[in-house]
Design an enzyme around this catalytic site. Sequence first.
Site, short mmCIF file in Angstrom:
data_model
loop_
_atom_site.label_atom_id
_atom_site.label_comp_id
_atom_site.label_asym_id
_atom_site.label_seq_id
_atom_site.Cartn_x
_atom_site.Cartn_y
_atom_site.Cartn_z
N HIS A 7 0.82 -1.21 0.00
CA HIS A 7 0.00 0.00 0.00
C HIS A 7 0.85 1.25 0.00
O HIS A 7 2.04 1.21 0.30
CB HIS A 7 -0.98 0.03 1.19
CG HIS A 7 -0.33 0.12 2.54
ND1 HIS A 7 -0.05 -1.00 3.30
CD2 HIS A 7 0.07 1.18 3.28
CE1 HIS A 7 0.50 -0.62 4.44
NE2 HIS A 7 0.59 0.70 4.46
N HIS A 79 4.00 7.19 3.75
CA HIS A 79 4.94 6.09 3.58
C HIS A 79 4.45 5.13 2.50
O HIS A 79 3.31 5.21 2.07
CB HIS A 79 5.19 5.34 4.90
CG HIS A 79 4.02 4.57 5.41
ND1 HIS A 79 3.11 5.09 6.31
CD2 HIS A 79 3.60 3.28 5.18
CE1 HIS A 79 2.20 4.18 6.60
NE2 HIS A 79 2.47 3.07 5.93
N GLU A 130 7.70 1.05 5.03
CA GLU A 130 7.17 0.04 5.92
C GLU A 130 7.38 -1.32 5.26
O GLU A 130 7.12 -1.46 4.06
CB GLU A 130 5.68 0.26 6.17
CG GLU A 130 5.04 -0.77 7.08
CD GLU A 130 3.54 -0.55 7.27
OE1 GLU A 130 2.99 -1.16 8.21
OE2 GLU A 130 2.91 0.21 6.50
#
Length: 134
Positions: A7, A79, A130
């Site tokens: 994502h 992010h 991430e």
Amino acid sequence: MIGKLNHVAIAVPDLAAATALYRDTLGAAVSQPVDVPAHGVTVVFVTLPNTKIELLHPLGEKSPIAPFLDKNPSGGIHHICYEVEDILAARDRLKAQGARVLGDGEPKIGAHDKPVLFLHPKDFCGTLVELEQA
């Protein structure tokens, strides 16, 4: 080492308005808001054919998203998240190569109920990364 893009996270000052924008204006499928107290955020996931967009909103005064929104009051990309097959092996390999893992270096459970780690943006072209266990 990295797998697919899981994502792209966008910090938003108004979660309801952002959800409506993606759902009503862009015609996307969106989830219900989910509080993630361990990360200090409320999230809504926008499902796309090839990935997801994560809308992030602060949950509480100590949310790590709050300072980001103070600097970027309209919101913005916060992010990106990549999947990895083995998060501990990925962490160890990255640390051995000099990358900085944020926090205590131990995975925490993320919004998808899977272990996640964050990598310092200064080590990745100015982008907070991430990693999520696939």
